[in-house]
Design a protein around this motif. Sequence first.
Motif, short mmCIF file in Angstrom:
data_model
loop_
_atom_site.label_atom_id
_atom_site.label_comp_id
_atom_site.label_asym_id
_atom_site.label_seq_id
_atom_site.Cartn_x
_atom_site.Cartn_y
_atom_site.Cartn_z
N GLY A 7 -6.96 5.66 -5.69
CA GLY A 7 -7.09 4.65 -4.44
C GLY A 7 -7.89 3.42 -5.08
N ALA A 9 -6.79 0.95 -6.74
CA ALA A 9 -6.22 -0.66 -6.48
C ALA A 9 -6.28 -1.15 -5.09
N ASP A 32 -3.40 5.70 -8.37
CA ASP A 32 -3.16 5.04 -6.92
C ASP A 32 -1.41 4.82 -6.62
N SER A 35 0.54 1.36 -2.45
CA SER A 35 1.25 1.14 -0.99
C SER A 35 0.99 -0.29 -0.97
N GLY A 38 -2.25 -1.59 -1.96
CA GLY A 38 -2.70 -1.60 -3.58
C GLY A 38 -2.26 -2.76 -4.09
N GLY A 57 0.98 6.82 -8.74
CA GLY A 57 1.47 8.32 -8.20
C GLY A 57 0.60 8.49 -6.98
N PHE A 80 -11.13 7.55 -3.02
CA PHE A 80 -11.04 6.33 -1.97
C PHE A 80 -9.55 6.42 -1.33
N GLU A 83 -4.89 5.84 3.77
CA GLU A 83 -4.55 4.59 4.67
C GLU A 83 -5.71 4.20 5.78
N CYS A 186 -19.53 5.35 5.20
CA CYS A 186 -19.91 3.97 5.14
C CYS A 186 -19.36 3.28 6.26
N ASN A 188 -18.38 -0.93 7.75
CA ASN A 188 -17.56 -1.86 7.66
C ASN A 188 -17.61 -2.59 6.29
P1 NAD Z 1 -7.36 -0.03 1.12
O1 NAD Z 1 -6.25 0.18 2.35
O2 NAD Z 1 -7.48 -1.43 0.75
O3 NAD Z 1 -6.92 0.77 -0.33
C1 NAD Z 1 -6.24 1.89 0.01
C2 NAD Z 1 -5.74 2.33 -1.48
O4 NAD Z 1 -5.22 3.76 -1.53
C3 NAD Z 1 -4.64 1.40 -1.87
O5 NAD Z 1 -4.74 1.12 -3.21
C4 NAD Z 1 -3.45 2.20 -1.81
O6 NAD Z 1 -2.47 1.95 -2.61
C5 NAD Z 1 -4.12 3.77 -2.03
N1 NAD Z 1 -3.25 4.83 -1.71
C6 NAD Z 1 -2.67 4.93 -0.14
N2 NAD Z 1 -2.08 5.96 -0.06
C7 NAD Z 1 -1.88 6.63 -1.20
C8 NAD Z 1 -1.47 8.08 -1.87
N3 NAD Z 1 -0.65 8.61 -1.11
N4 NAD Z 1 -1.70 8.18 -3.17
C9 NAD Z 1 -2.47 7.19 -3.93
N5 NAD Z 1 -2.89 6.18 -3.39
C10 NAD Z 1 -2.90 5.74 -2.26
O7 NAD Z 1 -8.73 0.88 1.69
P2 NAD Z 1 -10.26 0.53 1.48
O8 NAD Z 1 -10.52 -0.50 2.73
O9 NAD Z 1 -10.30 -0.03 0.01
O10 NAD Z 1 -10.75 2.01 1.81
C11 NAD Z 1 -11.09 2.89 0.66
C12 NAD Z 1 -11.59 3.84 1.47
O11 NAD Z 1 -13.01 3.63 1.90
C13 NAD Z 1 -10.80 4.73 2.48
O12 NAD Z 1 -10.82 6.21 2.03
C14 NAD Z 1 -11.40 4.20 3.72
O13 NAD Z 1 -11.41 5.47 4.48
C15 NAD Z 1 -12.70 4.24 3.25
N6 NAD Z 1 -13.66 3.25 4.13
C16 NAD Z 1 -13.26 1.92 3.95
C17 NAD Z 1 -14.18 0.97 4.76
C18 NAD Z 1 -14.00 -0.34 4.89
O14 NAD Z 1 -14.62 -1.26 5.68
N7 NAD Z 1 -12.41 -0.91 4.32
C19 NAD Z 1 -15.61 1.51 5.25
C20 NAD Z 1 -15.71 2.86 5.05
C21 NAD Z 1 -14.94 3.54 4.47
#
Ligand code: NAD
Length: 352
Positions: A7, A9, A32, A35, A38, A57, A80, A83, A186, A188
């Motif tokens: 993840g 990207a 990544d 999706s 990404g 992938g 990371f 969804e 973590c 937000n």
């Molecule tokens: P995001 O939605 O921006 O990015 C998710 C990434 O995962 C994307 O690049 C997407 O293409 C990739 N992805 C999705 N399905 C996939 C699959 N099946 N195989 C490979 N890649 C896949 O998410 P984010 O906000 O960057 O969050 C990243 C992580 O941190 C997540 O696990 C989320 O639960 C966690 N998190 C996020 C926050 C926040 O505030 N955004 C806070 C705490 C924890």
Amino acid sequence: MTILVTGGAGFIGSNFVLDWLAQSDETVVNLDVLSYAGNLENLASLQGDARHVFVQGDICDRALVDRLLAEHQPRALVHFAAESHVDRSISGPGAFMRTNIEGTYTLLEASRQYWSGLNEEAKAAFRFHHVSTDEVYGSLGPQDPAFTETKTYEPNSPYSASKAASDHLVRAWHHTYGLPVLTTNCSNNYGPYHFPEKLIPLMIVNALAGKPLPVYGDGQQIRDWLYVTDHASAIRAVIAGGRVGETYNIGGWNEMANIDIVKTVCALLDELRPDPAGPYSRLITYVKDRPGHDRRYAIDARKVERELGWRPAETFASGIRKTVQWYLDHPDWVARVQSGAYRDWVSQQYGA
Ligand code: NAD
Ligand code: DAU
């Protein structure tokens, strides 16, 4: 030395990869699926940098994950990929179950097999770092203490339930098989490359376009905001020194009501890009609440500070100013995300 990131990207993953390669020469293999969330354009500055190996992938593809582990022999996997949008999980939970639960299971099983075959030294050094969320703990009342690592799990949305399930899988793979795992929960995040369907970037891009700023319900829901590079530094600290099998809560010590976040964004835009039509706060519009909307999250981040000396470097005032300025400085990134053109980036930049 190499780490495998999933993840990388997405919003936090791409900030983590950029931060990692700014601090070290250790190669990052970035798996990544690209999706809608990404965006490889986030990593454009790494083009031609041999330390970044991008692989498009799916984390549910066991054969692919096996191949990457065997080929690159990483000393850590930082997970990371997910969804991540609560509203999307309400309208379509299926993808969340697949990626967040089945995907994490696939990575755990592939890692277990890879790790079992390592020599004793590499086995002891290996880490499976699971990136999770404070949402697994449920919703707090106004006087409740902030979430500690021992808070019961009470996930309320399909998203948080799927993340809670993944946390339990990670815990079980350590308890049963001894896989050396670490989990961070973590609060937000906000900062550069945040997809503009989440609160802060949505408010910035809508305000600049003169569109309504949709605030759910009464706007008094509280979140604990952390600048994204502080999340990256916390993960680095936990990988380097966290106790195997432990979870660490990561937060910004910065609880704020949504409406105050929106007003802060408006005030910064009034200062940095004044609108002749009047203050941006005129665009604030209260809309129907999110179903099952959690009222308050707050992180008690004393454990990571006590054990690893980690504290956020940014205050909310400094982080939100940098964030608003970043969006003002990157209208092309925003335009390509909004038009969907960012999805053509891979073929444009790298050919077929
Ligand atoms: P995001 O939605 O921006 O990015 C998710 C990434 O995962 C994307 O690049 C997407 O293409 C990739 N992805 C999705 N399905 C996939 C699959 N099946 N195989 C490979 N890649 C896949 O998410 P984010 O906000 O960057 O969050 C990243 C992580 O941190 C997540 O696990 C989320 O639960 C966690 N998190 C996020 C926050 C926040 O505030 N955004 C806070 C705490 C924890
Ligand atoms: O707490 C960590 C979580 O933070 C992460 O695990 C999630 O991946 C991440 O998306 C984020 O979830 P939230 O639901 O808190 O983020 P979002 O930006 O969608 O919403 C923040 C708050 O703002 C929430 O209370 C809902 C509200 N909101 C959101 C949007 C998009 C609005 O009032 N209006 C909006 O248009």
